[in-house]
Motif scaffolding. Structure first.
Motif, PDB file in Angstrom:
ATOM      1  N   LEU A 140       0.842  -1.194   0.000  1.00 14.18           N
ATOM      2  CA  LEU A 140       0.000   0.000   0.000  1.00 14.18           C
ATOM      3  C   LEU A 140       0.885   1.255   0.000  1.00 14.18           C
ATOM      4  N   GLU A 195       4.937   5.410  -5.279  1.00 12.98           N
ATOM      5  CA  GLU A 195       5.265   5.319  -6.700  1.00 12.98           C
ATOM      6  C   GLU A 195       4.077   5.767  -7.539  1.00 12.98           C
ATOM      7  N   LEU A 227       6.106  11.694  -0.165  1.00 12.62           N
ATOM      8  CA  LEU A 227       4.667  11.664  -0.436  1.00 12.62           C
ATOM      9  C   LEU A 227       4.119  13.085  -0.552  1.00 12.62           C
ATOM     10  N   VAL A 273      10.159  -0.243   2.094  1.00 10.42           N
ATOM     11  CA  VAL A 273       9.534   0.456   0.970  1.00 10.42           C
ATOM     12  C   VAL A 273      10.452   1.542   0.410  1.00 10.42           C
ATOM     13  N   ARG A 315       4.047   1.481  -0.936  1.00 11.71           N
ATOM     14  CA  ARG A 315       4.795   1.523  -2.198  1.00 11.71           C
ATOM     15  C   ARG A 315       3.931   2.123  -3.311  1.00 11.71           C
ATOM     16  N   ARG A 316       2.654   1.725  -3.353  1.00 12.92           N
ATOM     17  CA  ARG A 316       1.777   2.259  -4.404  1.00 12.92           C
ATOM     18  C   ARG A 316       1.547   3.754  -4.210  1.00 12.92           C
ATOM     19  N   LEU A 317       1.437   4.192  -2.959  1.00  9.69           N
ATOM     20  CA  LEU A 317       1.295   5.621  -2.696  1.00  9.69           C
ATOM     21  C   LEU A 317       2.543   6.370  -3.167  1.00  9.69           C
TER      22      LEU A 317
END
Lengths: 204, 204, 204, 204
Positions: free
Chosen positions: C196, C202, D200, D102, C198-200
């Motif tokens: 989760l 990347e 982020l 991550v 990592r998807r945020l």
């Protein structure tokens, strides 16, 4: 309020701060005003989560001097500055949270504006979420005297209340009592987490 | 169910809420219906994580009056409103979580729609994740009477169930018993965290 | 291994799961195989963080029947299915974490692919981070029999190992012993949080 | 400093690491130098949160040999390599946090650059946030000998200090004493969380 009961409250606040993870790696430092000329400041390099009342040093506000040979925290100069500038302040908490560290970098300006949050009312004197609370952000500096001078200059133009951020470093916050300083810290850290999450969500 | 055992459950729920971090800086307030005319509400400014049963005041539902001289929470008017509007409700929990605060701001409309989550079934009467549970969002207001009037107006058009959000402020949620109110709070906070994370992931 | 020591380990695992926040609002359910024909399943509506060994019901694998009059969890049918399909499995854990709930929605396909993580080796038989571990995702269904049939169909084409996700609902995972099921749960939840995040990061 | 007090500190550090969630699913391993030829390494497959001093094996630095028949952790070879390369190092901590896992994947290069953070000073010898601390990232490898050779090659070009990341796997960090290794771990994990959150927020 006796000095002993305030110190007991400060030690309890340190343990709470340690449990929150706001002072990792022995960072941060805390202090308590004794009178118009002296304060107690945490000794350097102590874990805040397991502090006791023997881990504080008595420091002169005028020149950061210590009576015995122990070494106060490197950032003592900012604590004594706050006590000199603000006679009503009784306690200062300096913490290193992830949110304070990151938000003070993500915000490129000289202040973080908090607005629209009910929790602003946790800061003494704030009456409504419709107001904007500006938290000054000072660029970090390893020269504490130079940083203190910038803080003092800012205070002359716009008096400090509640606290200020040091960029990529952390938060200084304060109150008339330990209880008020602790409530300000709790409120500000909540607001920082809200503001950080809001910026992520609203892609700002 | 005796009033004493319900109060003990409410005190336990307050401690759990404090440990969850959903009432920082002495915020939030909790209440328990005593009968058709009175309820117990937390006194103002108390830390919810260390409340005891002496920190509640007996308040009249009709006019928010208190028998002794102590001061009830500023938001008592919303608790008594809920008890007046919903005769079956026995307990009200008002919390300030980061997720409730931020999601109620990120969602610009007048309700948060929860859909597709199995956890919706933690809300009494919900049978399937295929339904949509609308949680009303009211703009925050320092005038509690005015806010209460908007909540009452909304209730006449669409009856309140489970709870509602106040924008940038927090959640009011309730149940017939303390146990049900607590399960609704637990379920809603889970759903808020899911929804906030889902919006981040799906870049909505 | 005696049934009593396995049950004690399962109760300890339930308390650990409760402390992790993976079963909010009395959700989730856990089970232990007794023999080829029966298992113990948690009773409906119990808080997993404070379960004791009297909160389990003995259920027949063939027809989900219970000897005494108590009500097993609504999702018992998925537990008994797993024991019927996989004779070597001794324990099943069904949890509701935020990460499992959200990731199973964000991933629109029929499986979550985990690859490139050392932690994949916490799953029995995995030897290298270079492999891809597919975790099946089934659309949620309030008809447990229908959901169980889809799971059984999938198993005939591709045998289940470790566990599977139910979309917007949670995780079922299992092992030969409670210890293995718990390690699989711990490893999978870690991998979900990594994936989760990592998807945020990347922006996928 | 006696070996017994250092081992007690290491066991305490393991419990702290377990509570932080940095070694889920029995992962990770920890060690303590005994002298120029031997060290103690955690036995394979033990939960770090409940380790005791009997869960360590005495291993020869030269060839990873163990006196009794017990099996040291698979990654013992990286611990002994660090003790061989860095004679002043007394303790090595290998952890598996979500952030280390991550961030080491999101960063596609061969190092993670940490800069602008006051917390860099938690790493021995760092004097200012204006410097950049490079943390090497090595691609993961199931062949520990091959990975150790790449680490040793890197060390010859640029000596290791503090620690290094293994991509998608975790962190190795170390210090002259257990206390220093623990402070480095605490500081690095804080910096990883800051850097991940900063990326982020700044959509990098």
């Amino acid at each position: 309020m006796s000095y002993h009961s305030e110190l007991a409250e400060l030690v309890a606040a340190c343990h709470w701060i340690g449990a929150k993870g706001w002072c990792p790696a022995t960072g941060g430092n805390m202090s308590l005003r004794l009178d118009t000329e002296t304060c107690l400041v945490t000794e350097s390099g102590k874990d805040k989560g397991s502090l006791s009342d023997t881990d504080f040093l008595k420091v002169r506000l005028a020149d950061n001097g210590v009576a015995d040979g122990r070494r106060p925290s490197a950032e003592t100069g900012l604590h004594t500055l706050i006590y000199r500038l603000l006679p009503e302040i009784g306690a200062v908490l300096h913490t290193h949270s992830v949110n304070a560290t990151v938000l003070s970098r993500a915000e490129k300006g000289t202040e973080l504006s908090l607005s629209g949050y009910e929790m602003q009312k946790s800061l003494s004197g704030q009456q409504t979420h419709l107001d904007t609370v500006p938290i000054p952000i000072f660029d970090n500096d390893q020269d504490i005297d130079a940083l203190a001078m910038r803080v003092a200059d800012h205070h002359r133009r716009q008096p400090l209340i509640y606290g200020f951020l040091v960029r990529g470093h952390g938060l200084y916050c304060f109150g008339r009592t330990v209880a008020e300083a602790r409530r300000h810290l709790d409120g500000l850290e909540f607001l920082f987490q809200c503001e950080l999450t809001r910026r992520l969500l609203e892609a700002k």
